[in-house]
Design an enzyme around this catalytic site. Sequence first.
Site, PDB file in Angstrom:
ATOM      1  N   ASP A 270      31.411  71.498 -11.577  1.00  0.00           N
ATOM      2  CA  ASP A 270      32.384  72.399 -12.202  1.00  0.00           C
ATOM      3  C   ASP A 270      32.732  71.842 -13.576  1.00  0.00           C
ATOM      4  OD1 ASP A 270      35.073  73.524 -12.941  1.00  0.00           O
ATOM      5  OD2 ASP A 270      34.753  74.609 -11.076  1.00  0.00           O
ATOM      6  N   ASN A 278      36.832  78.802 -23.511  1.00  0.00           N
ATOM      7  CA  ASN A 278      36.610  80.231 -23.742  1.00  0.00           C
ATOM      8  C   ASN A 278      37.772  80.866 -24.479  1.00  0.00           C
ATOM      9  OD1 ASN A 278      34.056  80.921 -22.846  1.00  0.00           O
ATOM     10  ND2 ASN A 278      34.669  81.184 -20.723  1.00  0.00           N
ATOM     11  N   HIS A 283      34.009  83.825 -25.855  1.00  0.00           N
ATOM     12  CA  HIS A 283      32.979  83.798 -24.801  1.00  0.00           C
ATOM     13  C   HIS A 283      31.587  83.479 -25.346  1.00  0.00           C
ATOM     14  CE1 HIS A 283      35.444  85.061 -21.395  1.00  0.00           C
ATOM     15  NE2 HIS A 283      36.089  85.878 -22.228  1.00  0.00           N
ATOM     16  N   ASP A 287      29.189  80.815 -23.669  1.00  0.00           N
ATOM     17  CA  ASP A 287      27.792  81.013 -23.250  1.00  0.00           C
ATOM     18  C   ASP A 287      26.890  79.917 -23.806  1.00  0.00           C
ATOM     19  OD1 ASP A 287      28.581  83.255 -21.923  1.00  0.00           O
ATOM     20  OD2 ASP A 287      27.839  84.677 -23.427  1.00  0.00           O
ATOM     21  N   GLU A 313      31.503  78.818 -14.342  1.00  0.00           N
ATOM     22  CA  GLU A 313      31.150  77.513 -14.904  1.00  0.00           C
ATOM     23  C   GLU A 313      30.714  76.529 -13.830  1.00  0.00           C
ATOM     24  OE1 GLU A 313      35.693  77.427 -14.357  1.00  0.00           O
ATOM     25  OE2 GLU A 313      34.099  78.884 -14.697  1.00  0.00           O
TER      26      GLU A 313
END
Length: 393
Positions: A270, A278, A283, A287, A313
Amino acid sequence: MNDSTKPYQISALSAEFIDPSEEQAFRTYIRPLAARSLRVALIVWGSLLLLFAGQDWQSLGWSADFKTLLACRVLQAGMLFTFAFMLGRKPQLVSSGRVVTVLEIIGFFLFMPVYFLLPEVAAFTVGVIGLMLLSMFLLIPNRLLLTLFAALTGLALTLSCMALNGRGVEVLLGAFFILMLPVATGYFAAQQLQTVRRRQYAMFNQAKEANRALQAEVERRELLEQELKRQATTDPLTGLFNRRQYEMLFRRERERCRRQGTAICVAMVDLDYFKALNDELGHDCGDIALKHVATLFTNQLREGDVVGRFGGEEFIILLPDTGAPEAERVIERLRKTLENTPVTLQGKPRKITATFSISAVLDSETDISETLRRVDEGLYSGKRAGRNRVVMV
């Protein structure tokens, strides 16, 4: 018939492809066979000329007339044999047909003295000329219109010699019709033969084109199938295995390790504070960070290890043939590499860390979800302990 926009159209007059490039390609294709056939025809033609010298000697003896005819025959046979020898080294000489046509016309000129030196065999000579005209179309490879031109030249020379030799109009007309018969027969027979050869060539090419198109379609479908398979088994953003695929791989590797008596470990990852990243950078940057992590994991782990995206994630790592102590060392090394390999976001380096939870698969666990429930508990434990660490369960 004369629509040059259509492929493989053949002229009825010349029995050649209307498209010059297609005709040239056909001549190149048939050149080896045509050169061999022409060499044989030239050798036979030259040999027959020399054999007729014996008949000349019987009629004329060793006279000046005989020597004249012999010189004509030897000269013509020499040219034929020389060209046959040249064809062995330069088969491309057969393609244009010009040399063959010139040889045929010269041959008629060198044959004509027989009308004046042996007038008593004029009828026999006309028969020989007719046979020569027919043979030119059927036995000597050449372009049809060039052969027709040479044949008509030979016909005109024959009639001219007969006229100079005092033959009347009735005889000349009779000879004309007699000699036009092999010309017409030879022309139409050769026209049909050459048309058939080109149609066969066209069919052969069309079959090759159809096979190439079919092969291209097969390859396209194979690529499409591979792409569909890739899309069905991988995460579109990171290129890692999706849940369906890594669960299938887990079952396969689990059974293999069980048969071989080796361990298999599962790790859950994680990314730390990914939601904050983010929210701060957007975003798109998120990515980029996910792709960075996916590439790093793939490059650092073994070829037989499996890396998948669990969602958001979170990532899943399968380590076949690996016991718990070794798996802990592998994952700890992976954690440090991630921490020490920042990703560039908006032109600035950004350190990414993650919390790892790892466990060996128990003998009673046949489904990955059973193992993940335990590993997930270890993951939360690692987060509560401060993140950026490896937790063994």
